[in-house]
Design a protein around this motif. Structure first.
Motif, PDB file in Angstrom:
ATOM      1  N   ILE A   7     -93.308  38.291 -13.038  1.00  0.00           N
ATOM      2  CA  ILE A   7     -91.978  37.696 -12.888  1.00  0.00           C
ATOM      3  C   ILE A   7     -91.884  37.041 -11.512  1.00  0.00           C
ATOM      4  O   ILE A   7     -91.793  37.727 -10.487  1.00  0.00           O
ATOM      5  CB  ILE A   7     -90.879  38.758 -13.052  1.00  0.00           C
ATOM      6  N   VAL A   8     -91.948  35.722 -11.468  1.00  0.00           N
ATOM      7  CA  VAL A   8     -91.840  34.972 -10.217  1.00  0.00           C
ATOM      8  C   VAL A   8     -90.478  34.282 -10.203  1.00  0.00           C
ATOM      9  O   VAL A   8     -90.146  33.516 -11.111  1.00  0.00           O
ATOM     10  CB  VAL A   8     -92.965  33.937 -10.085  1.00  0.00           C
ATOM     11  N   LEU A   9     -89.688  34.579  -9.205  1.00  0.00           N
ATOM     12  CA  LEU A   9     -88.308  34.108  -9.138  1.00  0.00           C
ATOM     13  C   LEU A   9     -88.238  32.640  -8.699  1.00  0.00           C
ATOM     14  O   LEU A   9     -89.198  32.110  -8.124  1.00  0.00           O
ATOM     15  CB  LEU A   9     -87.514  34.971  -8.162  1.00  0.00           C
ATOM     16  N   PRO A  10     -87.112  31.986  -8.935  1.00  0.00           N
ATOM     17  CA  PRO A  10     -86.931  30.621  -8.419  1.00  0.00           C
ATOM     18  C   PRO A  10     -87.123  30.579  -6.907  1.00  0.00           C
ATOM     19  O   PRO A  10     -86.729  31.501  -6.183  1.00  0.00           O
ATOM     20  CB  PRO A  10     -85.482  30.298  -8.804  1.00  0.00           C
ATOM     21  N   GLY A  11     -87.733  29.505  -6.437  1.00  0.00           N
ATOM     22  CA  GLY A  11     -88.034  29.398  -5.020  1.00  0.00           C
ATOM     23  C   GLY A  11     -86.813  29.116  -4.164  1.00  0.00           C
ATOM     24  O   GLY A  11     -85.839  28.503  -4.616  1.00  0.00           O
ATOM     25  N   LEU A  12     -86.873  29.577  -2.919  1.00  0.00           N
ATOM     26  CA  LEU A  12     -85.852  29.301  -1.906  1.00  0.00           C
ATOM     27  C   LEU A  12     -86.520  28.455  -0.832  1.00  0.00           C
ATOM     28  O   LEU A  12     -87.525  28.861  -0.259  1.00  0.00           O
ATOM     29  CB  LEU A  12     -85.309  30.601  -1.336  1.00  0.00           C
ATOM     30  N   GLU A  13     -85.972  27.281  -0.579  1.00  0.00           N
ATOM     31  CA  GLU A  13     -86.566  26.376   0.401  1.00  0.00           C
ATOM     32  C   GLU A  13     -85.744  26.336   1.681  1.00  0.00           C
ATOM     33  O   GLU A  13     -84.521  26.173   1.648  1.00  0.00           O
ATOM     34  CB  GLU A  13     -86.688  24.963  -0.154  1.00  0.00           C
ATOM     35  N   TYR A  14     -86.445  26.489   2.822  1.00  0.00           N
ATOM     36  CA  TYR A  14     -85.810  26.320   4.123  1.00  0.00           C
ATOM     37  C   TYR A  14     -85.886  24.843   4.494  1.00  0.00           C
ATOM     38  O   TYR A  14     -86.961  24.244   4.482  1.00  0.00           O
ATOM     39  CB  TYR A  14     -86.505  27.189   5.160  1.00  0.00           C
ATOM     40  N   LEU A  15     -84.737  24.240   4.816  1.00  0.00           N
ATOM     41  CA  LEU A  15     -84.642  22.795   4.994  1.00  0.00           C
ATOM     42  C   LEU A  15     -85.001  22.403   6.423  1.00  0.00           C
ATOM     43  O   LEU A  15     -84.160  21.912   7.200  1.00  0.00           O
ATOM     44  CB  LEU A  15     -83.241  22.321   4.616  1.00  0.00           C
ATOM     45  N   LEU A  16     -86.251  22.612   6.765  1.00  0.00           N
ATOM     46  CA  LEU A  16     -86.740  22.265   8.098  1.00  0.00           C
ATOM     47  C   LEU A  16     -86.824  20.749   8.248  1.00  0.00           C
ATOM     48  O   LEU A  16     -86.826  20.009   7.267  1.00  0.00           O
ATOM     49  CB  LEU A  16     -88.106  22.914   8.329  1.00  0.00           C
ATOM     50  N   THR A  17     -86.891  20.314   9.491  1.00  0.00           N
ATOM     51  CA  THR A  17     -86.902  18.876   9.784  1.00  0.00           C
ATOM     52  C   THR A  17     -88.102  18.541  10.664  1.00  0.00           C
ATOM     53  O   THR A  17     -88.685  19.435  11.298  1.00  0.00           O
ATOM     54  CB  THR A  17     -85.616  18.483  10.527  1.00  0.00           C
ATOM     55  N   PRO A  18     -88.478  17.257  10.759  1.00  0.00           N
ATOM     56  CA  PRO A  18     -89.582  16.887  11.657  1.00  0.00           C
ATOM     57  C   PRO A  18     -89.318  17.288  13.103  1.00  0.00           C
ATOM     58  O   PRO A  18     -90.250  17.616  13.852  1.00  0.00           O
ATOM     59  CB  PRO A  18     -89.653  15.363  11.507  1.00  0.00           C
ATOM     60  N   GLU A  19     -88.045  17.286  13.515  1.00  0.00           N
ATOM     61  CA  GLU A  19     -87.707  17.685  14.891  1.00  0.00           C
ATOM     62  C   GLU A  19     -87.716  19.201  15.059  1.00  0.00           C
ATOM     63  O   GLU A  19     -87.845  19.695  16.175  1.00  0.00           O
ATOM     64  CB  GLU A  19     -86.324  17.140  15.261  1.00  0.00           C
ATOM     65  N   HIS A  20     -87.582  19.922  13.963  1.00  0.00           N
ATOM     66  CA  HIS A  20     -87.572  21.383  13.988  1.00  0.00           C
ATOM     67  C   HIS A  20     -88.434  21.863  12.821  1.00  0.00           C
ATOM     68  O   HIS A  20     -87.925  22.304  11.792  1.00  0.00           O
ATOM     69  CB  HIS A  20     -86.131  21.901  13.867  1.00  0.00           C
ATOM     70  N   PRO A  21     -89.767  21.787  12.968  1.00  0.00           N
ATOM     71  CA  PRO A  21     -90.656  21.932  11.809  1.00  0.00           C
ATOM     72  C   PRO A  21     -91.033  23.354  11.426  1.00  0.00           C
ATOM     73  O   PRO A  21     -91.784  23.547  10.469  1.00  0.00           O
ATOM     74  CB  PRO A  21     -91.898  21.150  12.247  1.00  0.00           C
ATOM     75  N   MET A  22     -90.558  24.348  12.148  1.00  0.00           N
ATOM     76  CA  MET A  22     -90.858  25.726  11.753  1.00  0.00           C
ATOM     77  C   MET A  22     -89.736  26.644  12.213  1.00  0.00           C
ATOM     78  O   MET A  22     -89.000  26.328  13.150  1.00  0.00           O
ATOM     79  CB  MET A  22     -92.205  26.196  12.305  1.00  0.00           C
ATOM     80  N   ARG A  23     -89.614  27.766  11.531  1.00  0.00           N
ATOM     81  CA  ARG A  23     -88.536  28.709  11.816  1.00  0.00           C
ATOM     82  C   ARG A  23     -88.940  29.627  12.968  1.00  0.00           C
ATOM     83  O   ARG A  23     -90.001  30.255  12.938  1.00  0.00           O
ATOM     84  CB  ARG A  23     -88.211  29.543  10.583  1.00  0.00           C
TER      85      ARG A  23
END
Length: 344
Positions: free
Chosen positions: A191-207
């Motif tokens: 059971i693989v759930l729907p994905g959650l995407e983090y809306l990163l930007t080119p200016e802020h490319p990682m959390r």
């Protein structure tokens, strides 16, 4: 409110609270006044009290290194089945290098990297790369290093949190997607759930850490639950927002599903798991980390992803109830004096 009533009607909860400093208390709720008024017990007294109660299952809520390992192992020793992952699994996934080595051996794509054991060690991974403490959470001490001038301060910060630091190739931003996995009734991670995407930007490319947990001007997390999480707060910038379900074509869905299910089995996750994947501009996926924890609150990431399905058994609180009943069914069998061979 109805969810709470259904849960309380089906289960009797007791709360074991471990306080800073190591003392314990037992309460019927988690109100501060209840915790303050409850008698405080030493470690040995608390263990004796738990053993005497003969509990059916334990839902762990200590999201720290001792909580991941020692206190979960204590429940195993007391023969109280855990909801979710074992202390052995949690110890493995907290070590980023070991977790990725195991996942990679099972065919899961991971970023190229190496383990650094000293702030003076010169990385061999080419710029740009990411430094992160090997055994830490919530992106504490994490930094992207673009050039030699940025290396020394980034190394110093990472080594504040651990004696070993991971140096990984920076995967150019395409997308960053989190997925949750649940086991079916046979124990397979189908059971693989729907994905959650983090809306990163080119200016802020990682959390980084501030994108996950909000802090006060003193640099410590907020006590106010409404301010604790940074993602999707009303005042959050675009790069701190997420969407679920996120759009994925068949090819990307297949790649992420294959990687997540392989990693779940390789890391010996149980009941459920959560994985963060980096997707590069060419559509290739890389496992960033496994974080198989859940508070089972409706707002928790795993429950939120599950709520985006149309499956009744994956809705809150039905799913939470099923997890507790499944754990209780794992209760160890009584000692068998006739069995003399084997380690188990």
């Amino acid at each position: 409110v109805a969810d709470c009533e259904a849960t309380r009607a089906g289960f009797e909860f007791h709360f074991a609270v471990v306080l800073p400093g190591g003392s314990w208390c037992f309460t019927r709720d988690l109100a501060e006044a209840s915790i303050e008024a409850a008698p405080k017990l030493a470690h040995g007294e608390a263990i004796s009290a738990i053993a005497a109660q003969d509990f059916d299952a334990c839902v762990p809520h200590m999201f720290c290194w001792p909580g991941y390992t020692a206190y979960r192992a204590l429940m195993d020793l007391l023969r109280v089945p855990l909801v979710g992952n074992s202390p052995e699994c949690m110890g493995l996934i907290t070590d980023k290098v070991q977790a990725k080595a195991v996942a990679s051996a099972a065919g899961v794509p991971v970023p190229q990297g190496e383990l650094l054991s000293s702030p003076s060690q010169v990385p061999t991974v080419p710029f740009p790369f990411v430094l992160k403490p090997c055994r830490e959470d919530n992106s504490m001490g994490l930094a992207k290093v673009e050039c030699e001038a940025e290396l020394a301060p980034a190394m110093a910060e990472a080594f504040k949190f651990d004696s070993s630091v991971v140096c990984e190739r920076f995967i150019p931003l395409g997308r960053e997607i989190r997925v949750g996995v649940f086991e079916d009734e046979s124990g397979e991670p189908t059971i693989v759930l729907p994905g959650l995407e983090y809306l990163l930007t080119p200016e802020h490319p990682m959390r980084v850490s501030a994108d996950k947990i909000s802090v006060t001007s003193e640099g410590v997390p907020w006590d106010d639950p409404s301010k604790f999480l940074s993602t999707n707060r009303e005042d959050a910038p675009d790069y701190r927002r997420s969407i679920c379900p996120c759009p994925m074509d068949e090819a990307l869905t297949a790649k992420i599903r294959d990687a997540a299910t392989k990693a779940h089995k390789a890391l010996r996750c149980r009941d459920f798991s959560i994985f963060d994947f980096r997707v590069d501009p060419q559509g290739e996926v890389y496992m960033l980390e496994c974080q198989p924890v859940c508070s089972f609150a409706r707002q928790s990431p795993l429950m939120a992803m599950a709520s985006k399905t149309d499956t009744p058994s994956l809705q809150h609180p039905t799913l939470y109830h099923a997890m507790m009943r499944r754990a209780a069914a794992r209760r160890p069998a009584p000692y068998d004096a006739d069995r003399i061979l084997g380690m188990k």
